[in-house]
Design a protein around this motif. Structure first.
Motif, mmCIF file in Angstrom:
data_model
loop_
_atom_site.group_PDB
_atom_site.id
_atom_site.type_symbol
_atom_site.label_atom_id
_atom_site.label_comp_id
_atom_site.label_asym_id
_atom_site.label_seq_id
_atom_site.Cartn_x
_atom_site.Cartn_y
_atom_site.Cartn_z
ATOM 1 N N VAL A 1 0.869 -1.182 0.000
ATOM 2 C CA VAL A 1 0.000 0.000 0.000
ATOM 3 C C VAL A 1 0.902 1.228 0.000
ATOM 4 O O VAL A 1 1.739 1.379 0.893
ATOM 5 N N ALA A 2 0.729 2.097 -1.016
ATOM 6 C CA ALA A 2 1.535 3.332 -1.053
ATOM 7 C C ALA A 2 0.897 4.378 -0.160
ATOM 8 O O ALA A 2 -0.319 4.408 0.014
ATOM 9 N N ARG A 3 1.741 5.233 0.386
ATOM 10 C CA ARG A 3 1.255 6.359 1.199
ATOM 11 C C ARG A 3 2.102 7.587 0.872
ATOM 12 O O ARG A 3 3.324 7.485 0.731
ATOM 13 N N GLY A 4 1.413 8.736 0.729
ATOM 14 C CA GLY A 4 2.125 10.000 0.543
ATOM 15 C C GLY A 4 2.198 10.687 1.890
ATOM 16 O O GLY A 4 2.948 10.274 2.779
ATOM 17 N N ALA A 5 1.332 11.714 2.076
ATOM 18 C CA ALA A 5 1.319 12.434 3.345
ATOM 19 C C ALA A 5 0.257 11.892 4.306
ATOM 20 O O ALA A 5 0.170 12.332 5.444
ATOM 21 N N GLY A 6 -0.586 10.984 3.805
ATOM 22 C CA GLY A 6 -1.606 10.395 4.680
ATOM 23 C C GLY A 6 -2.751 11.335 5.001
ATOM 24 O O GLY A 6 -3.425 11.164 6.025
ATOM 25 N N THR A 7 -3.031 12.306 4.121
ATOM 26 C CA THR A 7 -4.165 13.220 4.371
ATOM 27 C C THR A 7 -5.447 12.757 3.680
ATOM 28 O O THR A 7 -6.475 13.432 3.781
ATOM 29 N N GLY A 8 -5.390 11.653 2.953
ATOM 30 C CA GLY A 8 -6.548 11.153 2.205
ATOM 31 C C GLY A 8 -7.758 10.974 3.123
ATOM 32 O O GLY A 8 -7.617 10.648 4.307
ATOM 33 N N LEU A 9 -8.946 11.194 2.556
ATOM 34 C CA LEU A 9 -10.157 11.163 3.386
ATOM 35 C C LEU A 9 -11.054 9.976 3.058
ATOM 36 O O LEU A 9 -12.201 9.929 3.505
ATOM 37 N N SER B 1 -7.647 21.904 -0.179
ATOM 38 C CA SER B 1 -7.557 22.661 1.081
ATOM 39 C C SER B 1 -6.433 22.119 1.962
ATOM 40 O O SER B 1 -5.966 22.806 2.859
ATOM 41 N N SER B 2 -6.026 20.887 1.702
ATOM 42 C CA SER B 2 -4.938 20.264 2.463
ATOM 43 C C SER B 2 -3.577 20.558 1.839
ATOM 44 O O SER B 2 -2.593 19.893 2.168
ATOM 45 N N GLN B 3 -3.484 21.541 0.939
ATOM 46 C CA GLN B 3 -2.291 21.712 0.113
ATOM 47 C C GLN B 3 -1.022 21.977 0.910
ATOM 48 O O GLN B 3 0.076 21.735 0.436
ATOM 49 N N CYS C 1 -0.536 17.837 1.843
ATOM 50 C CA CYS C 1 -0.680 16.660 0.968
ATOM 51 C C CYS C 1 0.393 16.639 -0.111
ATOM 52 O O CYS C 1 0.930 17.666 -0.507
ATOM 53 N N SER C 2 0.719 15.429 -0.588
ATOM 54 C CA SER C 2 1.815 15.279 -1.551
ATOM 55 C C SER C 2 1.267 15.217 -2.972
ATOM 56 O O SER C 2 0.121 14.818 -3.194
ATOM 57 N N ILE C 3 2.122 15.575 -3.928
ATOM 58 C CA ILE C 3 1.688 15.558 -5.318
ATOM 59 C C ILE C 3 1.447 14.100 -5.786
ATOM 60 O O ILE C 3 0.553 13.844 -6.592
ATOM 61 N N GLY D 1 0.163 11.753 -3.925
ATOM 62 C CA GLY D 1 -1.197 11.480 -3.436
ATOM 63 C C GLY D 1 -2.233 12.209 -4.281
ATOM 64 O O GLY D 1 -3.311 11.685 -4.562
ATOM 65 N N ASN D 2 -1.906 13.427 -4.731
ATOM 66 C CA ASN D 2 -2.832 14.184 -5.599
ATOM 67 C C ASN D 2 -3.061 13.454 -6.913
ATOM 68 O O ASN D 2 -4.187 13.383 -7.409
ATOM 69 N N VAL D 3 -1.973 12.919 -7.490
ATOM 70 C CA VAL D 3 -2.116 12.166 -8.751
ATOM 71 C C VAL D 3 -2.978 10.927 -8.496
ATOM 72 O O VAL D 3 -3.918 10.638 -9.244
ATOM 73 N N ILE E 1 3.320 2.690 -8.720
ATOM 74 C CA ILE E 1 3.811 3.657 -7.730
ATOM 75 C C ILE E 1 4.362 4.872 -8.469
ATOM 76 O O ILE E 1 5.248 4.729 -9.327
ATOM 77 N N VAL E 2 3.839 6.052 -8.148
ATOM 78 C CA VAL E 2 4.310 7.289 -8.782
ATOM 79 C C VAL E 2 5.696 7.621 -8.234
ATOM 80 O O VAL E 2 5.881 7.691 -7.011
ATOM 81 N N THR E 3 6.657 7.838 -9.146
ATOM 82 C CA THR E 3 8.015 8.158 -8.679
ATOM 83 C C THR E 3 8.471 9.542 -9.135
ATOM 84 O O THR E 3 9.465 10.058 -8.646
ATOM 85 N N GLY F 1 -16.021 13.309 -5.740
ATOM 86 C CA GLY F 1 -15.622 14.412 -6.592
ATOM 87 C C GLY F 1 -14.119 14.517 -6.638
ATOM 88 O O GLY F 1 -13.524 14.820 -7.654
ATOM 89 N N GLU F 2 -13.476 14.216 -5.485
ATOM 90 C CA GLU F 2 -12.025 14.413 -5.430
ATOM 91 C C GLU F 2 -11.345 13.582 -4.354
ATOM 92 O O GLU F 2 -10.139 13.413 -4.404
ATOM 93 N N HIS F 3 -12.078 13.041 -3.395
ATOM 94 C CA HIS F 3 -11.414 12.326 -2.303
ATOM 95 C C HIS F 3 -11.181 10.861 -2.621
ATOM 96 O O HIS F 3 -10.540 10.152 -1.848
#
Ligand SMILES: Cc1cc2nc3c(=O)[nH]c(=O)nc-3n(C[C@H](O)[C@H](O)[C@H](O)COP(=O)(O)OP(=O)(O)OC[C@H]3O[C@@H](n4cnc5c(N)ncnc54)[C@H](O)[C@@H]3O)c2cc1C
Length: 499
Positions: free
Chosen positions: A83-91, A149-151, A154-156, A158-160, A219-221, A429-431
């Protein structure tokens, strides 16, 4: 015990010998930081959706591409899920770990590799924070448009993976519209480039397919994002309404008038009061709803648009329309909105943030429906959302320590999403879908569509090792959930028919 967590997913996975895996990782990756003690693993047990928790088998914190590559090869050979994790702000529980899987934390890939003002792009590692890209581009008069709003956190990457949105996505598009290229590692550790430096590339659009795939395809690198010139001016109007439905109607009317604001956000009374108490943004605490409408561009256009929007708002029933008098007030207005989630966190022991999208014209009906569901379930709901996109974020307030409240919060959340689908919208929509909305996927898609999703997943990851149990429900689960496919306009849930 966490009742929201579906243990069947971990239960169905093969057992992993933690000691043997740790030994193998240490042998092949002597300089990789690996966490394995209970007290070190615990902080990683959830993402931003803290109602779902699982302590991972192991956590790894690589710093170099080769480490990730070797790790993936090893996990692939041994059949160990990752399981990949960026900043862990996902909702939506997208980065929720597995008790029988490795949590691959990409946060240390945090270098901005290139800011190219001539080409108007930036090349960054996946752990770079969203806001850091705009900060790095600012000296060139450029910025990266999608602004969750978590900018700040949050990591790019995770955004991708989530195809993140934000206030400015109404005018400038979601993450997918602001990418040129991503470098990924497949589950077997192979390097692939999706997209190109040019505006389009031949073949299937794998970049679009991958964006929003929630860590299930690779995995995004590395990420190459588009940069935009900062608008010459930005002004924000704050409109107050005595009725939530009128505010909802005004949103559709602004867009129908042919104006595309830089941002068009709505907050209802509960959210207004919470944000005002926290940030002192200058919001009218007695309003049933406010709209924040930002117009940006060149001075003359913005001036005209402000006048046109003010007129539309007045006709739609706004009791007051204020133009932020200076940049400081504009920033304050937005600070209230951007801090609305934590502000709501101050007035309730727990809250559950939903994320559904609806056609804008349905805003009044759905807001009324949410209010009636709130009364029916006896839980307060605060609405603060990207109104211009029709992207709703009802925040359901509850207290997990009170018996039954968590279950009621989950139940009303499900009903709200089903209402969104029934009016022609979607369950996110985005989460993202993550673990949270996996049952509602069965309401959104039919079995043929879900089978196709599985085929795409299998093309990238035949063994299903990347983030299993998220995003795509099994057909078995859909049959069990018993609510396959809500057609647009058709309300299969009798209790929703009144909306
Ligand atoms: C207060 C608050 C406000 C928010 N506001 C918004 C908003 O306005 N708009 C919005 O879109 N979201 C918002 N979010 C949600 C969240 O910030 C976004 O979903 C964000 O994109 C997640 O990024 P992250 O780095 O934290 O990813 P994580 O939470 O760590 O992971 C999210 C998903 O991405 C995957 N992933 C992470 N890194 C990689 C990688 N390198 N390769 C492959 N997969 C990866 C994970 O497996 C998981 O499925 C908000 C969250 C909070 C807490």
């Amino acid at each position: 015990m966490n009742i929201l967590y579906d243990e069947r997913v971990d239960g169905a996975l093969p057992d992993v010998d933690r000691g043997a895996l740790l030994q193998a990782l240490r042998a092949d990756l002597p300089d990789l930081e690996i966490l394995h003690r209970e007290e070190d693993l615990k902080p990683y047990e959830c993402d931003g959706l803290s109602a779902y928790r699982t302590v991972p088998l192991l956590v790894v914190l690589p710093e170099r591409l080769e480490q990730v590559q070797t790790l993936l090869r090893l996990c692939h050979q041994r059949g160990v899920p990752v399981v990949a994790r960026g900043a862990g702000t996902g909702l939506s529980g997208g980065a929720l770990p597995l008790a029988k899987g490795i949590l691959l934390v990409m946060a240390r890939f945090n270098r901005i590799l290139e800011v190219n003002p001539q080409g108007r792009f930036a090349r960054v590692q996946p752990g770079v924070r969203n806001l850091a890209i705009s900060q790095a581009a600012a000296p060139h008069g450029l910025y990266y448009a999608p602004d969750p709003s978590s900018q700040i956190a949050c990591s790019i990457g995770g955004n991708v993976a989530e195809n993140a949105g934000g206030v400015h996505c109404l005018k400038y598009g979601l993450t997918v519209h602001n990418l040129l290229k991503v470098e990924i590692l497949t589950v077997e550790g192979e390097r692939l480039t999706l997209g190109s430096d040019a505006l389009d590339s031949p073949g299937f659009d794998l970049l679009a397919l991958f964006t929003g795939s929630e860590g299930m395809l690779g995995i995004v690198t590395e990420v190459t994002v588009k940069l935009l010139p900062k608008p010459q001016v930005a002004r924000v109007l704050l409109a107050s309404f005595d009725s939530v439905e009128d505010a909802g109607r005004a949103v559709a009317e602004i867009i129908a008038a042919g104006i595309i604001p830089g941002g068009l956000e709505m907050m209802d009374n509960l959210a207004i009061r919470a944000a005002e108490d926290f940030i002192h943004a200058g919001y009218p605490v007695d309003a049933a709803a406010i709209l924040l409408c930002e117009l940006d561009g060149v001075e003359a256009d913005v001036h005209d648009d402000c006048e046109r929007v003010a007129a539309v708002l007045g006709q739609a029933g706004a009791r007051d329309v204020r133009l932020a008098c200076d940049e400081a007030e504009r920033v304050r207005f937005w600070a209230g909105r951007k801090n609305a989630f934590p502000a709501v966190g101050r007035i309730s022991p727990d809250y559950y943030c939903m994320d559904g999208t609806i056609p804008r014209r349905e805003l009044p009906r759905v807001l009324k429906g949410i209010s009636e569901l709130s009364d029916e379930y006896g839980l307060r709901v605060a609405n603060v959302f990207h109104a211009g996109d029709g992207n709703m974020h009802p925040l359901i307030l509850f207290d997990a320590n009170l018996p039954g409240e968590l279950e009621r919060a989950e139940a009303i959340g499900g009903k709200i999403l089903e209402l969104c689908v029934a009016v022609g919208g979607s369950i996110t929509g985005e989460h993202g879908v993550g673990r949270e909305k996996i049952n509602q996927m069965c309401a959104q898609f039919n079995s043929d569509e879900i089978t196709l999703f599985h085929a795409v997943k299998a093309a990238f990851d035949p063994q299903g090792l990347l983030n299993p149990g998220k995003n795509i429900p099994t057909l078995h689960r859909c049959a069990e959930f018993g609510a396959m496919h809500v057609h647009h306009g058709q309300l299969p849930f009798p209790e929703l028919e009144r909306f």
